[in-house]
Design a protein around this motif. Structure first.
Motif, short mmCIF file in Angstrom:
data_model
loop_
_atom_site.label_atom_id
_atom_site.label_comp_id
_atom_site.label_asym_id
_atom_site.label_seq_id
_atom_site.Cartn_x
_atom_site.Cartn_y
_atom_site.Cartn_z
N UNK A 1 2.63 3.81 5.48
CA UNK A 1 4.03 3.53 5.81
C UNK A 1 4.18 2.91 7.19
N UNK A 2 3.18 3.11 8.06
CA UNK A 2 3.28 2.55 9.41
C UNK A 2 2.71 1.15 9.54
N UNK B 1 0.82 -1.21 0.00
CA UNK B 1 0.00 0.00 0.00
C UNK B 1 0.85 1.26 0.00
N UNK B 2 1.92 1.25 0.77
CA UNK B 2 2.74 2.44 0.93
C UNK B 2 3.38 2.87 -0.38
N UNK B 3 3.93 1.89 -1.11
CA UNK B 3 4.72 2.24 -2.30
C UNK B 3 3.93 2.19 -3.60
N UNK B 4 2.83 1.47 -3.65
CA UNK B 4 2.24 1.16 -4.95
C UNK B 4 0.77 1.52 -5.08
N UNK B 5 0.12 2.04 -4.03
CA UNK B 5 -1.31 2.35 -4.13
C UNK B 5 -1.56 3.45 -5.16
N UNK B 6 -0.74 4.51 -5.16
CA UNK B 6 -0.96 5.61 -6.10
C UNK B 6 -0.88 5.13 -7.54
N UNK B 7 0.11 4.29 -7.85
CA UNK B 7 0.23 3.76 -9.20
C UNK B 7 -0.95 2.89 -9.58
N UNK C 1 3.82 -7.35 6.01
CA UNK C 1 2.92 -8.40 5.53
C UNK C 1 1.51 -7.87 5.36
N UNK C 2 1.04 -7.10 6.34
CA UNK C 2 -0.31 -6.52 6.26
C UNK C 2 -0.41 -5.57 5.08
N UNK C 3 0.61 -4.75 4.86
CA UNK C 3 0.59 -3.81 3.75
C UNK C 3 0.54 -4.54 2.42
N UNK C 4 1.29 -5.63 2.32
CA UNK C 4 1.30 -6.40 1.07
C UNK C 4 -0.06 -7.04 0.79
N UNK C 5 -0.62 -7.71 1.80
CA UNK C 5 -1.89 -8.39 1.60
C UNK C 5 -3.03 -7.39 1.39
N UNK C 6 -2.99 -6.26 2.09
CA UNK C 6 -4.01 -5.24 1.90
C UNK C 6 -3.96 -4.69 0.48
N UNK D 1 -7.97 7.49 2.15
CA UNK D 1 -6.99 6.72 2.93
C UNK D 1 -6.81 7.44 4.26
N UNK D 2 -7.48 6.93 5.30
CA UNK D 2 -7.43 7.56 6.62
C UNK D 2 -6.50 6.79 7.54
N UNK D 3 -5.33 6.47 7.05
CA UNK D 3 -4.29 5.82 7.84
C UNK D 3 -2.96 6.09 7.17
N UNK D 4 -1.89 5.79 7.86
CA UNK D 4 -0.55 5.98 7.29
C UNK D 4 -0.06 4.64 6.76
#
Length: 423
Positions: free
Chosen positions: A317-318, A290-296, A322-327, A312-315
Motif C-alpha cells: 500500500x505504500x 500489488x496492493x489490491x490484486x496480488x492475493x487474487x 506506477x511502481x505498484x502497477x508495473x511490479x 512479501x516483506x514490504x507494504x
C-alpha cells in the motif's frame, strides 16, 4: 528523339504546364493591383497595352502576392497542387499550415516563385502560339496575298517564306522548353520551400516515437493480462478435468478461479481497448496493483495446480501507484511463465522485498518440461525488461545451476519513474 519529345510534351510536362498556367491566373489580380499604382505614377493611360508597363505592374504585384501568402491555408493548397501536378512525393511536402517565421518565409518565397514563373509562362502561352501560327501559315498567306493583304516587303522574299514555318515551329518548341524548364525548377524547389524543416522532422519523429511507445505499451498490457489469463484458464481447466471424478472440491475451486480470471480479464481488456478508442485517456477500469490484486493473482495461480510460496516483506500500500502497477505485471508474467513451463504441482517461490531504496522481485520455479514455442510468442521476458528499464531498474532471467528458472527484477522506489499513461 522520343525521349526529348517526352520531356517537352509528355504527361508530366503537360501537368507542370497546367500548374504554371494556374500560377499565372493567380498572378492576374496582383498585376491589376500593380497597374492601378503604376498608371498614376507614370502618368500613362496605356498600362494594360504597353508591354513594359505590364512588366512593371507585374513586378509591383509580386511583393503583394508574397504578403498574402502568409495566410495559413496557402501552404496546404500549394502542397496539394505540387503533389498532383508537379509529381513531387507527398512525404517530401508539408500539408499543414505554416507556423513560425522560417516556415512562413519559405512559403512566401515559394508562392512568389510560382506566380512569377507562372505569369511569364502564361503570358508566353498566350502570345507565342498565335505568332507561331502566323509564321507557319505565311507561305500560304503570301500565295493568297497577291499584293492585297499589305504584307511587309521583307516577307515576300523567297528565303523568308521558306524559313518562316521553321521559325514558327521553333517558337513552339522554345515555348515548350521554357515551360518544361520552369516546371522542373518548381518541382526541384518545392521540397525545399514547401518541405519539412528540421523542426518539422523532429516533431514528426517525436510523434512517431510517441505512437510506437503507445503501441508497445498496449502490446505489453495485452500480453501480460490476456496472455496470463489464457494460460491460467487452460491449466486450471486441465487440472479440473484430470480430477473431475476424484476431487469435486478441487474442481469447484478451479471453476471458480476460471470464472474470476475471466471476469477480471474482461475488465482489463476493456481498459486497454478504451485506450485504443480514446487515445491516451484512461480506460473503463483501474489497472491492477500489488496492493489490491496480488492475493487474487496468487489464488488463481494456485488453482491452476502450482504450489506458490509468497513472501512479501514490504507494504504494497505504500508503493507509488506506477511502481505498484508495473511490479504487479512483472510478478504476473513470472507466475505465468511458471504455469506454462513448470510441471503440474511444482513449487514456486515468490519474494517481494524492499532493501536499499529498491523493490526486489524474485520468482524461482523448476525448469520442468519446455512448453512448445508459439508463433509470435516469447515477448514476456522482453516486456519485463522494458517495464524495469522504464522505471529506472534492471531485470534478468534465465536457468540456474540447480535446475531452476530464476527471474530477478530490481526497481527503484524513488528515482526516474516515468509513467506511461493510465492503462
Amino acid at each position: 528523339m522520343r525521349g526529348f519529345a517526352r520531356v517537352l510534351f509528355g504527361r508530366r510536362a503537360r501537368l507542370r504546364w497546367v500548374h504554371l498556367i494556374l500560377g499565372g491566373a493567380l498572378a492576374m489580380p496582383y498585376v491589376l493591383v500593380g497597374a492601378t499604382a503604376v498608371g498614376p505614377v507614370t502618368g500613362s493611360q496605356d498600362v494594360l497595352t504597353d508591354i513594359w508597363l505590364q512588366l512593371l505592374s507585374f513586378a509591383v504585384g509580386l511583393p503583394l502576392a508574397a504578403v498574402t501568402s502568409l495566410f495559413p491555408l496557402t501552404r496546404p493548397l500549394e502542397a496539394s497542387a505540387v503533389r498532383w501536378l508537379c509529381g513531387v512525393d507527398t512525404d517530401r511536402l508539408v500539408h499543414d499550415p505554416a507556423r513560425g517565421r522560417a516556415a512562413k518565409g519559405r512559403t512566401a518565397a515559394w508562392f512568389t516563385l510560382h506566380l512569377g514563373c507562372g505569369g511569364v509562362i502564361a503570358g508566353m502561352s498566350l502570345a507565342v502560339p498565335p505568332f507561331a501560327a502566323v509564321l507557319i501559315a505565311l507561305p500560304l498567306v503570301a500565295w493568297l496575298d497577291d499584293g492585297r493583304l499589305g504584307l511587309p516587303e521583307v516577307l515576300g522574299h523567297p528565303w523568308a517564306l521558306a524559313l518562316s514555318p521553321v521559325v514558327g515551329a521553333a517558337c513552339l518548341v522554345a515555348l515548350a522548353g521554357c515551360a518544361a524548364a520552369a516546371g522542373a525548377l518548381l518541382a526541384h524547389g518545392a521540397p525545399r520551400l514547401l518541405g519539412p524543416s528540421p523542426e518539422d522532422r523532429l516533431a514528426a519523429a517525436e510523434a512517431r516515437a510517441a505512437g510506437l511507445a503507445v503501441r508497445n505499451r498496449l502490446a505489453r498490457e495485452l500480453h501480460d493480462s490476456v496472455g496470463h489469463a489464457l494460460s491460467a484458464v487452460t491449466l486450471q481447466a486441465g487440472a479440473a478435468r484430470r480430477v473431475l471424478d476424484s476431487d469435486p472440491e478441487f474442481v469447484r475451486a478451479a471453476l471458480a478461479a476460471i470464472e474470476d480470471t475471466a471476469r477480471r480479464t474482461v475488465g482489463e481488456l476493456d481498459a486497454v481497448l478504451g485506450v485504443l478508442r480514446d487515445g491516451d485517456s484512461p480506460g473503463t477500469g483501474p489497472a491492477p496493483t500489488l496492493d489490491a490484486d496480488l492475493d487474487g493473482l496468487l489464488r488463481r495461480v494456485r488453482a491452476g495446480g502450482l504450489r506458490v510460496t509468497a513472501t512479501v516483506a514490504t507494504d504494497p500500500a505504500g508503493l507509488p501507484p506506477v511502481l505498484s502497477r508495473e511490479a504487479y505485471r512483472i510478478v504476473q508474467e513470472g507466475l505465468s511463465n511458471a504455469l506454462r513451463h513448470a510441471d503440474g504441482g511444482a513449487r514456486v517461490a515468490l519474494r517481494i522485498t524492499e532493501a536499499r531504496g529498491h523493490l526486489d522481485i524474485a520468482v524461482d520455479n523448476p525448469l520442468g518440461t519446455p512448453a512448445p514455442c508459439r508463433p509470435g510468442g516469447g515477448h514476456g521476458l522482453r516486456g519485463i525488461a522494458d517495464r524495469s528499464r522504464l522505471l529506472g531498474g534492471t531485470a534478468e532471467a534465465g536457468p540456474a545451476a540447480d535446475g531452476t528458472w530464476r527471474l530477478r527484477a530490481r526497481l527503484p522506489l524513488k528515482g526516474p519513474v516515468r509513467p506511461e499513461g493510465p492503462v
